[in-house]
Write a protein that holds these residues in place. Structure first.
Motif, PDB file in Angstrom:
ATOM      1  N   ARG A  30       0.838  -1.208   0.000  1.00  0.00           N
ATOM      2  CA  ARG A  30       0.000   0.000   0.000  1.00  0.00           C
ATOM      3  C   ARG A  30       0.867   1.250   0.000  1.00  0.00           C
ATOM      4  O   ARG A  30       0.528   2.245  -0.665  1.00  0.00           O
ATOM      5  CB  ARG A  30      -0.934  -0.008   1.209  1.00  0.00           C
ATOM      6  CG  ARG A  30      -2.047  -1.052   1.113  1.00  0.00           C
ATOM      7  CD  ARG A  30      -3.157  -0.757   2.101  1.00  0.00           C
ATOM      8  NE  ARG A  30      -2.717  -0.901   3.482  1.00  0.00           N
ATOM      9  CZ  ARG A  30      -2.759  -2.041   4.157  1.00  0.00           C
ATOM     10  NH1 ARG A  30      -3.205  -3.155   3.580  1.00  0.00           N
ATOM     11  NH2 ARG A  30      -2.363  -2.097   5.415  1.00  0.00           N
ATOM     12  N   GLU A  31       1.975   1.224   0.721  1.00  0.00           N
ATOM     13  CA  GLU A  31       2.871   2.382   0.730  1.00  0.00           C
ATOM     14  C   GLU A  31       3.471   2.625  -0.655  1.00  0.00           C
ATOM     15  O   GLU A  31       3.573   3.777  -1.093  1.00  0.00           O
ATOM     16  CB  GLU A  31       3.977   2.173   1.768  1.00  0.00           C
ATOM     17  CG  GLU A  31       3.488   2.269   3.206  1.00  0.00           C
ATOM     18  CD  GLU A  31       4.557   1.925   4.223  1.00  0.00           C
ATOM     19  OE1 GLU A  31       4.252   1.970   5.418  1.00  0.00           O
ATOM     20  OE2 GLU A  31       5.701   1.601   3.819  1.00  0.00           O
ATOM     21  N   ILE A  32       3.849   1.559  -1.341  1.00  0.00           N
ATOM     22  CA  ILE A  32       4.426   1.718  -2.684  1.00  0.00           C
ATOM     23  C   ILE A  32       3.377   2.262  -3.650  1.00  0.00           C
ATOM     24  O   ILE A  32       3.677   3.152  -4.468  1.00  0.00           O
ATOM     25  CB  ILE A  32       5.004   0.386  -3.193  1.00  0.00           C
ATOM     26  CG1 ILE A  32       6.239  -0.007  -2.362  1.00  0.00           C
ATOM     27  CG2 ILE A  32       5.373   0.495  -4.677  1.00  0.00           C
ATOM     28  CD1 ILE A  32       7.375   1.012  -2.413  1.00  0.00           C
ATOM     29  N   ARG A  33       2.157   1.761  -3.569  1.00  0.00           N
ATOM     30  CA  ARG A  33       1.109   2.284  -4.444  1.00  0.00           C
ATOM     31  C   ARG A  33       0.877   3.766  -4.187  1.00  0.00           C
ATOM     32  O   ARG A  33       0.674   4.556  -5.116  1.00  0.00           O
ATOM     33  CB  ARG A  33      -0.191   1.501  -4.242  1.00  0.00           C
ATOM     34  CG  ARG A  33      -0.156   0.092  -4.849  1.00  0.00           C
ATOM     35  CD  ARG A  33      -1.540  -0.519  -4.911  1.00  0.00           C
ATOM     36  NE  ARG A  33      -2.079  -0.806  -3.589  1.00  0.00           N
ATOM     37  CZ  ARG A  33      -1.923  -1.956  -2.949  1.00  0.00           C
ATOM     38  NH1 ARG A  33      -1.210  -2.937  -3.516  1.00  0.00           N
ATOM     39  NH2 ARG A  33      -2.467  -2.162  -1.763  1.00  0.00           N
ATOM     40  N   ALA A  34       0.933   4.145  -2.917  1.00  0.00           N
ATOM     41  CA  ALA A  34       0.704   5.544  -2.560  1.00  0.00           C
ATOM     42  C   ALA A  34       1.836   6.446  -3.042  1.00  0.00           C
ATOM     43  O   ALA A  34       1.589   7.531  -3.602  1.00  0.00           O
ATOM     44  CB  ALA A  34       0.523   5.676  -1.045  1.00  0.00           C
ATOM     45  N   ILE A  35       3.082   6.024  -2.852  1.00  0.00           N
ATOM     46  CA  ILE A  35       4.197   6.882  -3.263  1.00  0.00           C
ATOM     47  C   ILE A  35       4.277   6.933  -4.782  1.00  0.00           C
ATOM     48  O   ILE A  35       4.616   7.982  -5.366  1.00  0.00           O
ATOM     49  CB  ILE A  35       5.543   6.415  -2.641  1.00  0.00           C
ATOM     50  CG1 ILE A  35       6.632   7.466  -2.850  1.00  0.00           C
ATOM     51  CG2 ILE A  35       5.991   5.077  -3.201  1.00  0.00           C
ATOM     52  CD1 ILE A  35       6.360   8.778  -2.176  1.00  0.00           C
ATOM     53  N   TRP A  36       3.939   5.835  -5.462  1.00  0.00           N
ATOM     54  CA  TRP A  36       3.935   5.850  -6.918  1.00  0.00           C
ATOM     55  C   TRP A  36       2.906   6.852  -7.429  1.00  0.00           C
ATOM     56  O   TRP A  36       3.184   7.644  -8.323  1.00  0.00           O
ATOM     57  CB  TRP A  36       3.667   4.456  -7.473  1.00  0.00           C
ATOM     58  CG  TRP A  36       3.169   4.475  -8.891  1.00  0.00           C
ATOM     59  CD1 TRP A  36       1.969   4.027  -9.353  1.00  0.00           C
ATOM     60  CD2 TRP A  36       3.850   5.013 -10.031  1.00  0.00           C
ATOM     61  NE1 TRP A  36       1.844   4.246 -10.703  1.00  0.00           N
ATOM     62  CE2 TRP A  36       2.987   4.846 -11.148  1.00  0.00           C
ATOM     63  CE3 TRP A  36       5.090   5.614 -10.231  1.00  0.00           C
ATOM     64  CZ2 TRP A  36       3.339   5.262 -12.424  1.00  0.00           C
ATOM     65  CZ3 TRP A  36       5.438   6.032 -11.511  1.00  0.00           C
ATOM     66  CH2 TRP A  36       4.575   5.858 -12.583  1.00  0.00           C
ATOM     67  N   ARG A  37       1.693   6.794  -6.884  1.00  0.00           N
ATOM     68  CA  ARG A  37       0.654   7.731  -7.304  1.00  0.00           C
ATOM     69  C   ARG A  37       1.093   9.173  -7.042  1.00  0.00           C
ATOM     70  O   ARG A  37       0.897  10.062  -7.885  1.00  0.00           O
ATOM     71  CB  ARG A  37      -0.642   7.412  -6.564  1.00  0.00           C
ATOM     72  CG  ARG A  37      -1.782   8.391  -6.799  1.00  0.00           C
ATOM     73  CD  ARG A  37      -2.248   8.410  -8.221  1.00  0.00           C
ATOM     74  NE  ARG A  37      -2.709   7.115  -8.700  1.00  0.00           N
ATOM     75  CZ  ARG A  37      -3.288   6.922  -9.882  1.00  0.00           C
ATOM     76  NH1 ARG A  37      -3.459   7.943 -10.703  1.00  0.00           N
ATOM     77  NH2 ARG A  37      -3.673   5.720 -10.252  1.00  0.00           N
ATOM     78  N   GLU A  38       1.708   9.407  -5.910  1.00  0.00           N
ATOM     79  CA  GLU A  38       2.158  10.753  -5.553  1.00  0.00           C
ATOM     80  C   GLU A  38       3.224  11.252  -6.538  1.00  0.00           C
ATOM     81  O   GLU A  38       3.177  12.404  -7.000  1.00  0.00           O
ATOM     82  CB  GLU A  38       2.709  10.739  -4.125  1.00  0.00           C
ATOM     83  CG  GLU A  38       2.913  12.098  -3.519  1.00  0.00           C
ATOM     84  CD  GLU A  38       3.266  12.052  -2.043  1.00  0.00           C
ATOM     85  OE1 GLU A  38       3.734  13.089  -1.528  1.00  0.00           O
ATOM     86  OE2 GLU A  38       3.082  10.990  -1.400  1.00  0.00           O
TER      87      GLU A  38
END
Length: 212
Positions: free
Chosen positions: A193-201
């Motif tokens: 979930r953290e990787i998905r969030a930082i990628w989107r950001e």
């Protein structure tokens, strides 16, 4: 084409971990992605060579110095959407030579006194290259009391800081050991979930058009 460099003088902040995970996340979003391993340690190259046959292949090129710029030009000519550059772990001439060709420099930093002391050297290279920089708090221990203080100090210094925090999680180490990313080994985990969030950001930051 967009290009992101992952840079940092201090080791242990998860530079290569972030680089390979962003590459996998971008590929999963449907982008044509390339990864340049400019770190003499070759960690990203070793990770790619360990990817199992059932994993999506990811192009990794081991390039150093001026070859990084030529690699970016070649990727642009080949029609890639995104290239991620894993730079050497020191604020060196090799790192500096790669920065002018990218759209964003991501600086993973642990919330510690030693890491913050090493950050100005990396920021000086970024500022000299006139490339936007985004600090990402990375390899952060659970219940880290210093995180909020570090965020505040960086913001007061006029530095952009990612909203997403990447924590020090065993799932990252387990995935990397098998040539995979956490989205492939533990897709429902906090690490994924953290990787998905930082990628989107980051995608929003560099104005990549992604389909919802």
């Amino acid at each position: 084409m967009r290009a992101i460099a992952i840079a940092g003088q201090k080791g242990g902040a998860g530079k290569t971990t972030l680089a390979v995970h962003l590459a996998v996340a971008a590929q999963a979003a449907g982008l044509r992605v390339g990864l340049i391993d400019a770190d003499p340690q070759g960690s990203a190259t070793a990770w790619a060579s360990a990817r199992p046959p059932d994993a999506s292949p990811l192009t990794v090129a081991a390039l150093t110095g001026g070859d990084v710029r030529r690699g970016l030009d070649a990727a642009r000519a080949d029609g890639l959407d995104l290239v991620i550059v894993d730079t050497p772990p020191h604020a060196s001439a090799a790192t500096a030579s790669a920065l002018p060709g990218v759209d964003l420099v991501v600086l993973p930093v642990r919330p510690s006194v030693l890491d913050l002391a090493a950050l100005p050297a990396s920021l000086a290279l970024v500022d000299a290259a006139k490339v936007p920089a985004l600090v990402v708090l990375s390899a952060v221990p659970s219940r880290c009391a210093e995180e909020a203080e570090v965020r505040r100090a960086l913001s007061e210094a006029g530095r952009d800081v990612a909203e997403t925090t990447i924590h020090d999680r065993a799932d990252f180490r387990r995935a990397l050991a098998t040539g995979r990313a956490v989205a492939e080994t533990a897709p429902g985990s906090p690490a994924a979930r953290e990787i998905r969030a930082i990628w989107r950001e980051l995608a929003i930051y560099i104005q990549l058009n992604l389909e919802e």
